[in-house]
Design an enzyme around this catalytic site. Structure first.
Site, short mmCIF file in Angstrom:
data_model
loop_
_atom_site.label_atom_id
_atom_site.label_comp_id
_atom_site.label_asym_id
_atom_site.label_seq_id
_atom_site.Cartn_x
_atom_site.Cartn_y
_atom_site.Cartn_z
N GLU A 1 33.35 45.88 51.35
CA GLU A 1 33.36 46.07 49.90
C GLU A 1 32.02 46.55 49.37
O GLU A 1 31.79 46.60 48.17
CB GLU A 1 33.82 44.78 49.19
CG GLU A 1 33.12 43.52 49.61
CD GLU A 1 33.72 42.25 48.97
OE1 GLU A 1 34.57 42.36 48.08
OE2 GLU A 1 33.30 41.16 49.38
N CYS B 1 42.89 44.22 50.63
CA CYS B 1 43.28 43.09 49.78
C CYS B 1 42.79 43.22 48.34
O CYS B 1 42.95 42.31 47.55
CB CYS B 1 42.77 41.78 50.39
SG CYS B 1 40.98 41.69 50.45
C1 PEP Z 1 37.69 42.84 46.25
O1 PEP Z 1 36.50 42.93 45.95
O2 PEP Z 1 38.47 43.82 46.31
C2 PEP Z 1 38.26 41.54 46.60
C3 PEP Z 1 39.47 41.42 47.07
O3 PEP Z 1 37.50 40.43 46.34
P1 PEP Z 1 37.26 39.83 44.87
O4 PEP Z 1 38.20 40.53 43.93
O5 PEP Z 1 37.51 38.37 44.95
O6 PEP Z 1 35.84 40.16 44.62
MG MG Z 2 35.17 41.29 46.29
#
Ligand code: PEP
Ligand code: MG
Length: 580
Positions: free
Chosen positions: A432, A503
């Site tokens: 990410e 995700c």
């Molecule tokens: C994302 O960053 O895409 C992720 C799934 O984590 P979060 O939304 O919890 O930062």
């Molecule tokens: Mg994230």
């Protein structure tokens, strides 16, 4: 009257508004002050201002040396406490109108908001924000509460707020709150992610809903299109009641079909899993046809607790989830606090840029005790089913090494104590941060799987704060740079023989499914509510059509061109299945 914002969670609700006003201070009451009590009321107002000043000065005093630059904002706030528009006007209103201090302050705030309404100059707009921020601090002192307790609202209402923190949102009682709308926030802010998990309609980023709506006003929230209707007439009410029924029946049809496995019309088998924030959501993953938990965001057990939860508390929660899902996989992500999910007891320094600060794995490596406690709880839960560990916000290889050392230490200590756990537990990292995309080949040698978090990957690659409405138009999952990055990560994972999953919120939006599958991702994890619709879209696609389509998509220069291409190729399939 209709106002428009960003769709936070789909669905329609109709009901009475409940204003959570001024950043957490509940609805302000107006009452008259007799001539004899006027002096006392003025003293009460001045005392609240003094208390606010003392509090701000204390914060400035405690601001570490390296952050002194930021304390000038607070110094400005101290100066604003004596501002004519705010302090002067509130005093004048108490004296002339004989009203309580809260009401006087609220009136002064309304006047300031109106004065600044049409100003476009960014500097002046920020000054308005500062004055209101200061006024809100005084208000909390007057009212004597720090913030409204969402969990205690006991009416069937629709919440209207300037902003709700992820922690506040996660306290929403479903049997009472029908939906919510906020002035701020964007589609991938954690607040809207939680709204989707709760399956209540939500519209965010409305700008001035709190100015236009009063408690008890009848409103309609259309979370699917991002529209809010205030004081609807009879005809509009009938129309939306009909749409609400259509939405519910369409959803029921999709949910019935979601028991079938996810495979394209020509037989490419995919795995569709659910994202959860709280253990109770497991049921929703199973009911919606999820084949596992692809992302268990564990920070909410920390956000909703007065201090760090202990190992046994965490273990019990994880074990519950793992046992219910067994033999399906449960991917437990280690603590991803800070950023937009700050935990008061875990944050000892003010950060000017929290999204780029001591968030997620960075925090855990700095607090190895907190990390090890969680890892021991995860490992212990691994004895009860199919558990994978997922580490967020990895930006360099050494973070993986350091995290693994702490994981090994946790495993060794369990071993010594004779406590059972899975020694071959799968360890994965979130992709990410752009540097992780570029280093994916080396990182793949250190882990068992990748999980692409598009919410942050987009935020960090395109330099777009995911919760900032002003730039939400630039938060573009179809940006060619993002597609190339996803494609690269999928290719690397394929070459290195490790699993790759997606995700982020992008995975749960039907519009992006042809792209994601075309890029070679076969495992998706999403809000449980999105699973039925996504599965239904997948079943209508053909792998053979995707191959040609993705080649063409990757030659495009703009998100708009890519969207046109998706609509051209798959528009029919998508609109047939979309929610009414
Ligand atoms: C994302 O960053 O895409 C992720 C799934 O984590 P979060 O939304 O919890 O930062
Ligand atoms: Mg994230």
């Amino acid at each position: 009257m209709m106002i428009e914002g960003t769709s936070g969670a789909p669905g329609i609700c109709i009901g009475k508004a409940y204003l959570v006003d001024t950043e957490g201070v509940d609805v302000v009451e107006k009452y008259y002050i007799g001539r004899d009590a006027l002096a006392d009321e003025l003293i009460r107002f001045k005392a609240a201002v003094k208390e606010t000043r003392d509090e701000l000065l204390e914060i400035i005093r405690n601001t570490p040396e390296e952050l002194h630059q930021s304390s000038y904002i607070l110094e400005t706030h101290v100066a604003l406490l004596g501002d004519k528009m705010l302090y002067g006007r509130a005093i004048e209103i108490i004296e002339k109108q004989h009203v309580n201090a809260e009401w006087a302050l609220k009136t002064a705030i309304s006047v300031i908001k109106t004065m600044f309404q049409d100003i476009t100059d960014d500097y002046l707009k920020e000054r308005k924000g500062d004055i209101i921020h200061v006024a809100n601090r005084i208000m909390t002192k007057l009212v004597g509460v720090e913030s409204v307790n969402i969990a205690e609202i006991d009416k069937r209402v629709i919440l209207v707020a300037s902003d709700l923190s992820p922690a506040q949102t996660s306290q929403i009682q479903l049997e009472r709150i029908k939906g919510f709308i906020t002035d701020r926030g964007g589609k991938t802010s954690h607040t809207s992610i939680i709204a989707r998990s709760l399956e209540i309609p939500a519209v965010l980023g409305l700008d001035n809903a709190t100015d236009m709506i009063a408690t008890d006003d009848i409103i309609i929230v259309d979370g699917t299109t991002g529209k809010v209707i205030i004081h609807p007439d009879e005809e509009t009410l009938v129309y939306y009641e009909e749409r609400r029924n259509q939405f519910e029946s369409h959803k029921a049809v999709l949910v019935r079909g979601s028991r079938q496995p996810a495979a394209t019309a020509d037989g490419l088998r995919l795995q569709i899993m659910g994202n959860i924030e709280l253990p109770e959501e497991v049921v929703s993953v199973i009911d919606n046809g999820g084949e596992g938990i692809g992302l268990y965001r564990t920070e909410f057990e920390y956000l909703n607790s007065p201090g760090f939860p202990n190992e046994d508390e965490l273990f019990e929660k994880y074990k519950d989830v793992v046992e219910v899902m067994d033999p399906r996989p449960v991917t437990i992500r280690t603590l991803d606090i800070n950023g937009d999910k700050s935990v008061p007891y875990a944050t000892d320094r003010y950060e000017l840029n929290p999204a780029l600060g001591l968030r997620a794995i960075r925090y855990c490596l700095k607090k190895p005790d907190v990390f090890e406690t969680q890892l021991r709880a995860i490992l212990r839960a691994s004895a009860f089913g199919n558990v994978r560990v997922l580490i967020p916000m990895i930006s360099c290889c050494s973070e993986i090494d350091q995290a693994r050392l702490i994981l090994d230490k946790a495993a060794e200590s369990l071993e010594k104590e004779g406590i059972p756990f899975n020694r071959d537990i799968s360890v994965g990292i979130m992709i990410e941060v752009p540097s992780a995309v570029i280093m994916a080949d080396r990182m793949a040698e250190k882990v068992d799987f990748f999980s692409i978090g598009t919410n942050d990957l987009i935020q960090y690659s395109l330099a777009i704060d995911r919760g900032n409405r002003e730039v939400s138009h630039l938060f573009q999952p179809l940006h060619p740079a993002i597609l190339r990055m996803i494609g690269h990560v999928a290719d690397v994972a394929g070459e290195k023989g490790i699993d790759v999953n997606m995700c982020g919120e992008m995975a749960g939006d039907p519009l992006y499914i042809p792209i994601i599958l075309g890029l070679g991702i076969k495992e998706l994890s999403m809000n449980p509510q999105s699973i039925p619709l996504v599965k239904s879209v997948i079943r209508s696609l053909k792998k053979s059509d995707l191959e040609f389509f993705i080649k063409e998509a990757l030659t495009q220069a703009s998100p708009m061109d890519i969207e046109v291409l998706i609509q051209h190729n798959f528009g029919g399939i998508l609109s047939e299945r979309a929610y009414p």
